[in-house]
Design an enzyme around this catalytic site. Structure first.
Site, PDB file in Angstrom:
ATOM      1  N   HIS A  39     -50.786 104.777  33.965  1.00 17.33           N
ATOM      2  CA  HIS A  39     -50.288 103.396  34.034  1.00 17.33           C
ATOM      3  C   HIS A  39     -51.301 102.516  34.752  1.00 17.33           C
ATOM      4  O   HIS A  39     -51.903 102.944  35.745  1.00 17.33           O
ATOM      5  CB  HIS A  39     -48.949 103.402  34.795  1.00 17.33           C
ATOM      6  CG  HIS A  39     -48.175 102.136  34.716  1.00 17.33           C
ATOM      7  ND1 HIS A  39     -48.517 101.005  35.422  1.00 17.33           N
ATOM      8  CD2 HIS A  39     -47.064 101.823  34.006  1.00 17.33           C
ATOM      9  CE1 HIS A  39     -47.645 100.048  35.154  1.00 17.33           C
ATOM     10  NE2 HIS A  39     -46.761 100.504  34.290  1.00 17.33           N
ATOM     11  N   ASP A  77     -49.647 104.803  28.953  1.00 23.22           N
ATOM     12  CA  ASP A  77     -48.967 103.514  28.890  1.00 23.22           C
ATOM     13  C   ASP A  77     -49.983 102.478  28.400  1.00 23.22           C
ATOM     14  O   ASP A  77     -51.048 102.323  29.006  1.00 23.22           O
ATOM     15  CB  ASP A  77     -48.445 103.163  30.285  1.00 23.22           C
ATOM     16  CG  ASP A  77     -47.695 101.855  30.313  1.00 23.22           C
ATOM     17  OD1 ASP A  77     -46.493 101.884  30.638  1.00 23.22           O
ATOM     18  OD2 ASP A  77     -48.302 100.794  30.039  1.00 23.22           O
TER      19      ASP A  77
END
Lengths: 290, 146
Positions: free
Chosen positions: A157, A187
């Site tokens: 992320h 992500d």
């Protein structure tokens, strides 16, 4: 290994898209119905918030779960959970305490039909470097993941970059252990080129990964958070180079689920969230050629 | 069903003791989040009514129907109790005579310790928390006592 029944890239949704609305003006069943409307069958839940009575749901709740999945043709893909490290003041959890949480979630995820887990690890710095003992408890959890057939995946992320040392550490671990039960959920926020919708904290840099940075990692990726911050009226995500990223995944014959995850503004607005997720799936269908 | 705000209007009322005397008031809160914390991760600063702050020393917390003092919530062993997302936490505030009938400006300040975000973001008294929730209408509401 793939979570898909057929080869190729499949669409799905994370319950994250609607999290402020659950238990307010939306139920889990409502989100299943919306997914059916969009032909998006893959599901990620965030276990703590969705499972009533978590971590010990009742038999009645589990029966309802199986019934709803069956009725709305839901494929349980990813079970989002956390391995907590900060539960006590003044010290981090040790290996045994971390492992206890992890094994319980592996068993529950498997029982509920999931094949992947978004295994969120405790972090020690602003770059989201995982807790120092992660190798120790993940290694000891591998036999359980294999027995119950679920893949543990940390989420990569923003602000982490796909070329950061922690990614190399994960790959080294996977190759050393020769395991198929540990991988990544990438992500798509790591590719963001515009911080407008992100609410970026002061002092943080955007520093996006390049689409091609995903190539060497694809063998270890079983599903992705298809992050979106702003879907415009032309059904394009304005901050993430979706077409480039997904084309690379197609060219490399990647198999798995893209799970919609809305992280833009106005998450408390039902109509806005609905419009955004539907636009997102129009875009994905076009890119995927469905 | 709950309200979208962190501060719940439903449940806002004065409380009576066993003799029928008004001994305080109740207010409900919820985590507008995708998960609730384990109890030892809960952090609470105050309920504020018309600029008067009521801190942990005069509050108890009903979580999943069970009453805890703030100190009890933070006990290490209570990490095994999870704040469920399907119902509010009800805060009982000790205040002789309760709140006057009429409109009040009510605010709450609470948060959680999260293992997956950097430690510097844990501080409930940080500038970041104030920036995110200081004027957030979900945490500050005009509410009427009847």
């Amino acid at each position: 290994m793939s979570t898909s029944q057929k080869p190729g890239i499949h669409r799905g949704v994370s319950t994250y898209c609607w999290y402020p609305l659950y238990n307010v003006n939306m139920t889990l069943e409502d989100s299943f119905e919306i997914m059916k409307d969009m032909g998006a069958h893959g599901l990620e839940i965030l276990a703590d918030g969705i499972i009533e009575g978590y971590p010990y749901p009742s038999k009645e709740w589990l029966n309802k779960w199986f019934s709803l999945c069956d009725r709305y043709e839901i494929v349980p893909v990813e079970y989002g959970h956390w391995v907590e490290s900060k539960l006590y003041r003044g010290r981090e959890l040790n290996v045994e305490e971390s492992l206890e949480q992890l094994i319980h979630d592996i068993k529950l995820a498997s029982y509920m039909g999931f094949t992947c887990m978004r295994t969120k690890l405790g972090v020690i710095d602003d770059k989201l470097t995982p807790t120092k003992i992660w190798r120790d408890f993940i290694r000891r959890a591998l036999p359980y993941a294999e027995k119950y057939n679920v893949v543990m995946q940390p989420e990569i992320h923003w602000p982490t970059r796909l070329t950061d040392q922690m990614i190399l550490d994960y790959v080294e671990f996977i190759e050393k252990e020769q395991t198929q039960y540990f991988g990544f959920n990438i992500d798509f926020g790591v590719f963001t080129t515009d911080a407008t919708g992100m609410g970026m904290p002061p002092g943080m840099e955007l520093n996006p990964s390049k689409p091609e940075d995903i190539i060497p990692l694809l063998p270890y990726v079983h599903c992705c958070h298809a992050k979106y911050y702003n879907m415009d009226e032309n059904f394009e995500e304005t901050t993430i180079p979706y077409r480039e990223v997904v084309q690379i995944m197609k060219d490399h014959n990647w198999n798995g689920y893209l799970l919609s995850e809305y992280e833009g503004p106005h998450k408390e607005d039902y109509n806005h969230c609905m419009t955004q997720v539907k636009r997102h799936h129009v875009m994905l269908k076009r890119i995927l050629g469905e | 069903m709950m309200e979208i705000e962190a501060l719940q209007y439903k449940g806002f009322r004065n409380l009576k003791d066993e003799n029928g005397d008004i001994c305080g008031f109740q207010v409900g809160i919820r985590f507008v989040a995708y998960r609730g914390p384990w109890l030892s991760q809960f952090r609470f600063a105050y309920v504020k009514v018309d600029d008067v702050e009521y801190g942990p020393d005069v509050c108890t917390f009903f979580v999943n129907g069970v009453e805890y003092t703030y100190a009890e919530m933070l006990k290490p062993e209570n990490w095994r109790v999870k704040v469920q997302m399907q119902a509010p936490i009800y805060i009982h505030v000790k205040k002789e005579g309760g709140l006057a009938m009429g409109c009040h400006r009510v605010s709450v300040k609470f948060s959680e310790i999260a293992s997956y975000i950097p430690e510097r973001m844990d501080d409930i008294n940080s500038e970041m928390f104030e920036m995110m929730h200081g004027n957030d209408p979900a945490y500050n509401r005009d509410m009427i006592i009847v």
